[in-house]
Write an enzyme that holds these catalytic residues in place. Structure first.
Site, PDB file in Angstrom:
ATOM      1  N   ASP A 151       0.826  -1.203   0.000  1.00  0.00           N
ATOM      2  CA  ASP A 151       0.000   0.000   0.000  1.00  0.00           C
ATOM      3  C   ASP A 151       0.864   1.259   0.000  1.00  0.00           C
ATOM      4  OD1 ASP A 151      -2.837   1.062   0.492  1.00  0.00           O
ATOM      5  OD2 ASP A 151      -1.688   2.084   2.055  1.00  0.00           O
ATOM      6  N   GLU A 167      13.414 -15.689  -0.829  1.00  0.00           N
ATOM      7  CA  GLU A 167      13.565 -16.902  -0.008  1.00  0.00           C
ATOM      8  C   GLU A 167      12.334 -17.791  -0.112  1.00  0.00           C
ATOM      9  OE1 GLU A 167      14.443 -16.292   4.175  1.00  0.00           O
ATOM     10  OE2 GLU A 167      15.597 -14.503   3.616  1.00  0.00           O
TER      11      GLU A 167
END
Ligand code: NOJ
Length: 534
Positions: free
Chosen positions: A209, A251
């Protein structure tokens, strides 16, 4: 819990169709009038049938809902109005079983004034380490009675609020959304941890956001029109934050989509460098009027700005902040501009719907990923909310000039004959549904070959089965004025007629899909689009 159904090498996001769920208005499972995660879980088969690849959930965290959940009090707790963390985990894994990935919404620029950090900062007082997590400052003027600077708000109104001990704090949005101090390492650590929290729960992506607003000029200087850099939009320091985030996403094989409203395409593309965000919303396309030259220009600019960084474009026609597509396209001015929003702007919904159908085929044929906002596939128009039912702070902060964003957030109609159109089994929905919405209900549209829902389902199915759509090259074809035509690979063509007269179709072998009937001469009527096989 199982990892996201993707591997770090999986490029699903480069051409995904991502459906935006605004949980409060999607479906109400427990009958309290507010949509919830039980409601979403119950309708997952609908999303699978529609054929979307992923769902982006607007914030579902603990929140006083002052700004529809973009005022987060705790990132690791689901708001009880929506359900529990267990519901969210089940939703994520049930969606994954249907081949639908989940994207959560992270709001790093600000928190709720009910967040533990802000409450502690208020209690601790001036000069405390707790206040350093936010932007607290003494005021200007003889007695500190003036705000520390003159920054304009992202919603109209003030950006500083004074607390009883005399200090002021910064909030680019409402006073209930204090801005975090991103120069503070604890703020960075906390958000990195929140990202891991959700990736560990199997989400495939994160929507960020207000992604260009986090970093502030350290001196918080006054705003000077036209002086670069802007003191709080797109500060260079922000990229370091996203590089650290990218390492975490990598990851887990997770992806980002940034809410980056920046007119400068070179600055915009910086967010999409290979070690930063994977994608960002294409607001220039969303704001573009229904005019062939303007749309073509925006498409060309979009592709040109993404190419050097190797990021795929996104195509967005609407979301929970802007006027719904069929209404916007039915207006004399069919572009979108927050500043131009007004009550009572006339709209020809039949025209807007025709255009929205054509726009759906246009966007779904362009290279990149596509966002579909809940209800867009039903052709919902913007609703009129009675003045005494408006909830959006944008309306109140504009002094009542701006109708606000509730008109695009009305609870969905699922079943024409049921109470609240099947939105929920009990209380009336949190926002009133218009009296004539039975015609938009899912159960009416599902079996209607002419419906918007059928058009979306067919288009999404073709997009899945035709490898020429999605990521990859496109080539413009020569056309008459006001007509857009382009070729994808595998002989796929898309033609959209925005001129006021019928247009001849280019040579083709087969008509795959049309947003409306061709005329008696086999020509493409105005405001109509087709997919062809050449
Ligand atoms: C953008 C969100 O989409 C909007 O709904 C919200 O009000 C602001 N950011 C503030 O978080």
């Amino acid at each position: 819990m199982a990892a996201a159904p993707s591997s770090p090498l999986d490029n699903w996001w480069r051409d995904a169709v991502i459906y935006q769920v605004y949980p409060r208005s999607f479906a109400d499972g427990d009958g309290d009038g507010t949509g919830d995660l039980a409601g979403v879980r119950a309708h997952l088969p609908y999303l699978a049938e529609l054929g979307v690849n992923a769902v982006w959930f607007t914030p579902w965290y603990l929140s006083p809902l002052v700004d529809g959940g973009y005022d987060v009090a705790d990132y690791r707790t689901i708001d009880p109005a929506f359900g529990t963390l267990d519901d969210a985990e089940k939703l994520i894994s049930e969606a994954a079983e249907l081949g639908i990935r989940a994207i959560v919404d992270i709001v790093p620029n600000h928190v709720s004034d009910q967040h533990a950090w802000f409450r502690a900062a208020l209690a601790a007082g001036p000069g405390s380490p707790e206040r350093e997590l936010f932007h607290f400052r003494p005021g200007r003027g003889e007695n500190g009675e003036l705000p520390p600077n003159d920054w304009p708000s992202q919603f109209s109104g003030a950006t500083w609020t004074r607390v009883p001990d005399g200090e002021w704090y910064l909030h680019l949005f409402t006073p209930e959304q204090p801005d975090l101090n991103w120069a503070h390492p604890a703020v960075r650590r906390e958000h990195e941890d929140v990202l891991r929290f959700w990736f560990e729960r199997g989400v495939a992506g994160v929507r960020i956001d207000s992604a260009a607003l986090l970093a502030k000029h350290p001196d918080l200087p006054d705003f000077e029109e036209g002086v670069d850099p802007h003191p709080y939009i797109d500060q260079d320091e922000i990229h370091d934050i996203y590089r650290a985030w990218r390492a975490i996403a990598d990851e887990y094989g997770g992806v980002f989509v940034g809410e980056v409203w920046l007119p400068d395409s070179e600055r915009f593309a910086r967010y999409l460098r290979p070690d930063e965000l994977h994608t960002a919303f294409n607001f220039n396309f969303l704001a573009c009027p229904w005019e062939a030259d303007r749309l073509r220009g925006t498409i060309d600019d979009t592709l040109a700005e993404h190419a050097p960084v190797g990021a795929p474009a996104t195509w967005v026609l609407c979301n929970h902040d802007v006027t719904r597509t069929v209404t916007r396209y039915g207006r004399a001015d069919s572009g979108f501009d927050f500043a131009a929003k007004a009550f009572g702007t006339p709209a020809d919904l039949a025209l807007g719907t025709r255009r929205a159908r054509a726009a759906a085929l246009l966007t779904l044929a362009l290279p990149g990923s596509v966002y579909v906002y809940q209800g867009e596939e039903l052709g919902l128009p913007e609703g009129d909310i009675p003045l005494d039912r408006i909830q959006d702070p944008m309306h109140f902060r504009s002094g009542g000039r701006d109708p606000g964003r509730d008109g695009c957030r009305i609870p969905l109609p699922w079943a024409a004959e049921e109470s609240h159109y099947g939105f929920g089994p009990g209380a009336a929905p949190w926002l009133p549904q218009p009296a004539d919405w039975a015609r938009y209900a899912v159960d009416r549209q599902r079996t209607d070959p002419e419906s918007m829902l059928t058009l979306y389902r067919t288009a999404l199915r073709l997009r899945r089965t035709e490898p020429g759509f999605g990521d990859g090259p496109m080539t413009w074809l020569p056309t008459e004025e006001g007509v857009l035509a382009f070729a994808r690979t595998d002989g796929l063509l898309c033609v959209v007629n925005l001129s006021g007269r019928p247009a001849a179709l280019p040579p083709h072998e087969r008509l795959l899909l049309a947003s409306g009937s061709l005329d008696a001469q086999g020509q493409l009527p105005s405001d109509t689009a087709v997919w062809l096989r050449a």
